[in-house]
Design a protein around this motif. Structure first.
Motif, mmCIF file in Angstrom:
data_model
loop_
_atom_site.group_PDB
_atom_site.id
_atom_site.type_symbol
_atom_site.label_atom_id
_atom_site.label_comp_id
_atom_site.label_asym_id
_atom_site.label_seq_id
_atom_site.Cartn_x
_atom_site.Cartn_y
_atom_site.Cartn_z
ATOM 1 N N ARG A 322 0.835 -1.207 0.000
ATOM 2 C CA ARG A 322 0.000 0.000 0.000
ATOM 3 C C ARG A 322 0.873 1.261 0.000
ATOM 4 N NH1 ARG A 322 -5.117 -1.289 2.338
ATOM 5 N NH2 ARG A 322 -5.921 -3.024 1.088
ATOM 6 N N TYR A 323 2.005 1.214 0.704
ATOM 7 C CA TYR A 323 2.908 2.366 0.698
ATOM 8 C C TYR A 323 3.452 2.616 -0.710
ATOM 9 C CZ TYR A 323 2.962 2.198 5.824
ATOM 10 O OH TYR A 323 2.596 2.228 7.144
ATOM 11 N N TRP A 324 3.767 1.526 -1.409
ATOM 12 C CA TRP A 324 4.263 1.672 -2.782
ATOM 13 C C TRP A 324 3.167 2.198 -3.715
ATOM 14 C CZ3 TRP A 324 9.108 1.745 -4.253
ATOM 15 C CH2 TRP A 324 10.077 1.151 -3.434
ATOM 16 N N SER A 355 15.897 -6.054 -4.287
ATOM 17 C CA SER A 355 14.766 -6.970 -4.507
ATOM 18 C C SER A 355 14.439 -7.075 -5.994
ATOM 19 C CB SER A 355 13.533 -6.499 -3.723
ATOM 20 O OG SER A 355 13.821 -6.307 -2.373
ATOM 21 N N PRO A 356 15.344 -7.610 -6.810
ATOM 22 C CA PRO A 356 15.063 -7.713 -8.244
ATOM 23 C C PRO A 356 13.930 -8.694 -8.526
ATOM 24 C CG PRO A 356 17.067 -8.904 -7.676
ATOM 25 C CD PRO A 356 16.648 -8.184 -6.439
ATOM 26 N N ASN A 362 8.948 -3.708 -9.565
ATOM 27 C CA ASN A 362 8.024 -3.222 -10.605
ATOM 28 C C ASN A 362 7.505 -1.825 -10.271
ATOM 29 O OD1 ASN A 362 8.308 -5.667 -11.964
ATOM 30 N ND2 ASN A 362 6.560 -6.593 -10.912
ATOM 31 N N TYR A 363 7.128 -1.623 -9.005
ATOM 32 C CA TYR A 363 6.647 -0.297 -8.599
ATOM 33 C C TYR A 363 7.766 0.734 -8.718
ATOM 34 C CZ TYR A 363 2.039 -1.626 -6.846
ATOM 35 O OH TYR A 363 0.728 -2.041 -6.747
ATOM 36 N N ALA A 364 8.971 0.381 -8.289
ATOM 37 C CA ALA A 364 10.098 1.325 -8.344
ATOM 38 C C ALA A 364 10.401 1.720 -9.788
ATOM 39 C CB ALA A 364 11.331 0.701 -7.692
ATOM 40 N N SER A 365 10.334 0.751 -10.709
ATOM 41 C CA SER A 365 10.574 1.051 -12.118
ATOM 42 C C SER A 365 9.491 1.982 -12.668
ATOM 43 C CB SER A 365 10.611 -0.259 -12.915
ATOM 44 O OG SER A 365 10.774 0.006 -14.287
#
Length: 785
Positions: A322-324, A355-356, A362-365
């Motif tokens: 949820r934070y992401w 965490s690859p 996915n969210y970071a990308s």
């Protein structure tokens, strides 16, 4: 027991030493508050007057950026002050008697002797030497002062100033306005001289930036500073510095926010509620709305989200994601400041490396890509958009175009009106058209073009808000914008349908001047195009969708304009003033009441007669239209459209866009009359409303400059003449003229129209802005007024 003692010591200190720098809660408190001042021995002066003295040295503050340096310097100052009396202190600036508000006490105000120094505002039991110090407010760069206002003076009979500190808030009162202003000025001057206070989070962000290429040091920083990592406990103070009791916290748009510091702490509580919330969208929308209203909180929320996504105990659970999801929505709505943006990018890369192939990766990308495109939004994302962002998907947008037609496009939070127009042109095969197109916000009675750079997500959100506030249905439409070449449009193309539908819109609005016979012919052709051959069983559209209503009203009003017989009392009134015929009093009041009742009754009768005549006239016009429709049997849809446009083209202004304006005949702004300003592909023309012939026309080659003269006045300079217009459509007129000039430059080549200057000014005198870049239509910005 020894182990417990060691753990307790480590937990209480909450700090570490790196390259000689100490961090921790103890240092943070010392940086915000001066301590150990109980040993001061003040000496008083005359209590009747406020005493002013000049400081003999500069303001006290930090020259470096470490918390320990701040506390040490402040401690040394306190020791120096403790060695001298109040009379000998060179730092004292202002002293005098003031009333202080006592919260939670039956005595609302108490009189104290206040002393302002370079470091604090203290109050004592009296001015005499050895008087007891009752309280202290330490002054830092985050303190704030609210100046005296008339409303408080009216309510209390005293002028007040409010001083906000980290732990205390002093509300002070005096009977003299000059005295209140003097205190406020002196306190504000000290605040302004203080070096900016930095929080431990800021210092740690700086250390991470300096050591980002040294993973071991960065890991050491995270491991020894709980403030940077996920926590289940509450946050008692913001991560970034905010002024205490900022004046901006009162009420924002009637929403009743507290101070920015209070709202920052509340937001962290909202973030933690996301973990257990059954429906997270309302919480996310509320956080985004607060950040939209209170701009300083955007960096704070970003820092809080980075904190809560670092070293999470259960990083792959739905609660943590949820934070992401909120971080994703933030990244598509607001950009953080440069420092926080660097910190955020570093955090995203770090998570991706740790965490690859995970959902966090996915969210970071997705967030990294969004940060490259995001512009500050005008509206908070809608419920639908937030749901799409939470799953990193695009949303569907319905775009209507002339006729009962529409298509759906996938859009992101960054899609602009310009992009949608290009995609619609490709979808409808209009890429090679010589004319230009635009998006419009539209309902049954009103429309407005959408600026090229506007975000479609914002437009859709605003349309849904307008729809909820009114019963009208709003939609996004794709239409012709600049009609540059009507002759080259093929009869079989969809662009011809665009031209036909938009021409009919002008007819129904009364913006295509024609005689009644032509208007009836146009209405019958419209019916033939829509319904085919006449049939008694075909449902006929209402008259207001075929024929301009103002023509009917004008005919009825003309027929009813014959002079009516006046009542005897009104005939008598015409020759004699009332004050000469009746004495004031009860009788006069009764007669006036009777006259008013009679006038009201007459007005009601006139309205009923008008409505009745309108119905009769509408029925007669509709009958004539139906008779003409019967004659058109056998006309195809294509033939009907061609015949319709042939009649419309008889008007010399065909293809122009009309705006209602007040035209000032005198350059001083007097003698105005309502006209139409027609903006076309080759010229700007003035028309009397309803008349086909232009009063005057100005080819673009004769126009020297144009622009906004003041908040509601548009000015065109043609040769040695200045034309002034008052209108509510300033932005639309500017955009359309810009578009036509841009099209002329593209067609004729750069340099031929170099003498034309687009201007925009808020003063009567124009500010000439020579454009070095020729934008296309859809690159034109919306000009703020």
């Amino acid at each position: 027991m020894p182990l417990q003692g060691v753990c307790c010591f480590l937990f209480c200190r909450q700090g570490f030493s790196l390259l000689g720098r100490d961090y921790g809660e103890k240092e943070e408190e010392e940086s915000f508050e001066l301590r150990n001042k109980e040993d001061l021995t003040p000496n008083g002066r005359s209590p009747a007057e406020v005493t002013v003295s000049q400081p003999t040295r500069t303001a006290n503050g930090t020259n470096g950026h470490t918390v320990s340096e701040v506390s040490d310097e402040m401690k040394s100052l306190i020791i120096e002050k403790n060695k001298m009396g109040l009379e000998e202190e060179p730092e004292l600036l202002v002293k005098g008697w003031l009333l202080r508000e006592v919260p939670g006490n039956w005595i609302k105000q108490r009189r104290h002797w206040f002393v302002l120094s370079q470091d604090s505002l203290d109050y004592y039991s009296g001015p005499e030497k050895g008087a007891r110090r009752l309280g202290t407010l330490v002054i830092t760069s985050l303190c704030s002062v609210i100046w005296p206002d008339k409303q408080t003076y009216k309510e209390t009979g005293h002028w007040s100033i409010t001083v906000y500190g980290r732990k205390h808030c002093f509300r002070l009162y005096t009977k003299h306005f000059n005295e209140a202003v003097h205190w406020a000025c002196a306190i504000q001057k000290i605040i302004d001289t203080k070096a900016p206070v930095e929080t431990p989070t800021q210092l740690l962000i700086r250390d991470i930036e300096e050591n980002k290429f040294n993973p071991e040091v960065v890991e050491h920083i995270y491991q020894h500073n709980l403030i940077l990592k996920y926590t289940q406990g509450p946050l008692y103070a913001p991560l970034l510095p905010f002024p205490y009791g900022s004046q901006e916290h009162t009420y924002h748009s009637g929403k009743g926010y507290g101070s920015v510091r209070e709202e920052a702490v509340k937001l962290f509580n909202c973030l933690q509620q996301l973990e257990s919330a059954r429906e997270p969208v309302p919480i996310i929308q509320g956080v985004l709305q607060t950040c939209l209203d209170l701009r300083p909180l955007r960096d704070e929320v970003y820092c809080q989200l980075v904190k809560q996504t670092s070293y999470t105990p259960a990083p792959y659970t739905a609660a943590h994601l949820r934070y992401w999801q909120l971080l994703t929505c933030m990244s598509c709505t607001f950009l953080p400041g440069p420092t926080v943006l660097k910190y955020l990018r570093f955090h995203l890369k770090r998570i991706q490396s740790q965490s690859p192939e995970s959902e966090m990766d996915n969210y970071a990308s997705f967030i990294s890509e969004a940060l490259e495109k995001t512009k500050c939004r005008e509206c908070v994302p809608s419920w639908e958009e937030i749901q799409m962002l939470m799953s990193r998907q695009e949303m569907l947008c319905t775009v209507h175009y002339p006729g009962p037609l529409s298509c759906q496009l996938y859009i992101s939070s960054h899609t602009t009106a310009n992009e949608v127009v290009r995609r619609m042109q490709e979808k409808l095969g209009l890429q090679d058209s010589k004319n230009t197109f635009a998006l419009y916000e539209q309902n049954a009675l009103w429309e407005q073009p959408v600026a090229a750079g506007a975000l479609i997500a914002d437009i859709l959100t605003s349309l849904s808000t307008k729809e909820s506030e009114s019963e009208a249905q709003w939609k996004l439409c794709f239409k012709l914008y600049c009609l540059l070449d009507a002759d080259s449009i093929s009869v079989d193309s969809i662009e011809y349908l665009f031209l036909f539908e938009q021409c009919h819109e002008m007819v129904v609005r009364g913006q295509l001047p024609a005689c009644e016979e032509d208007l009836q012919a146009l209405a019958s052709l419209r019916l033939q195009c829509l319904m085919g051959d006449f049939s008694t069983h075909a449902p006929c559209p209402p008259l207001d969708e075929l024929f301009p209503g103002h023509v009917l009203e004008a005919q009825v009003l003309m027929s009813l304009s014959a002079p009516q017989a006046l009542p005897p009392c009104q005939v008598a009134d015409q020759g004699c003033p009332t004050t000469q015929r009746f004495h004031t009093g009860l009788l006069a009041g009764t007669l006036w009441s009777h006259t008013a009742t009679a006038a009201h009754k007459q007005k009601v009768e006139q309205d009923m007669r008008l409505r009745s005549r309108l119905k009769e006239e509408a029925a007669a016009v509709m009958g004539s239209i139906l008779e003409r429709w019967k004659v058109l049997a056998g006309y195809s849809r294509r033939d009907s459209m061609a015949a319709y446009l042939t009649i419309a083209r008889q008007w010399s202004g065909f293809g122009c866009t009309l705006y209602e304006v007040d035209f000032y005949i005198s350059s001083t702004g007097s003698f105005s009359q309502k006209l139409w300003l027609g903006v076309a592909a080759t010229s700007v023309s003035l028309y009397r409303q309803g008349e086909a012939e232009a009063l005057e026309s100005f080819p673009y080659g004769q126009i020297c400059s144009y622009g906004v003269s003041d908040s509601n006045t548009f000015k065109i300079t043609a040769g040695d003449r200045d034309l002034l217009f008052e209108t509510t459509k300033l932005t639309e007129i500017m955009q359309l003229m810009n578009a036509y000039f841009s099209a002329i430059r593209r067609q004729r080549g750069k340099g031929e129209d170099a003498d034309i200057t687009i201007t925009e000014s808020t003063e009567v005198g124009f500010r000439h802005l020579v454009s070095t870049h020729t934008p296309t239509l859809l690159e034109l910005p919306s000009h703020p007024v």
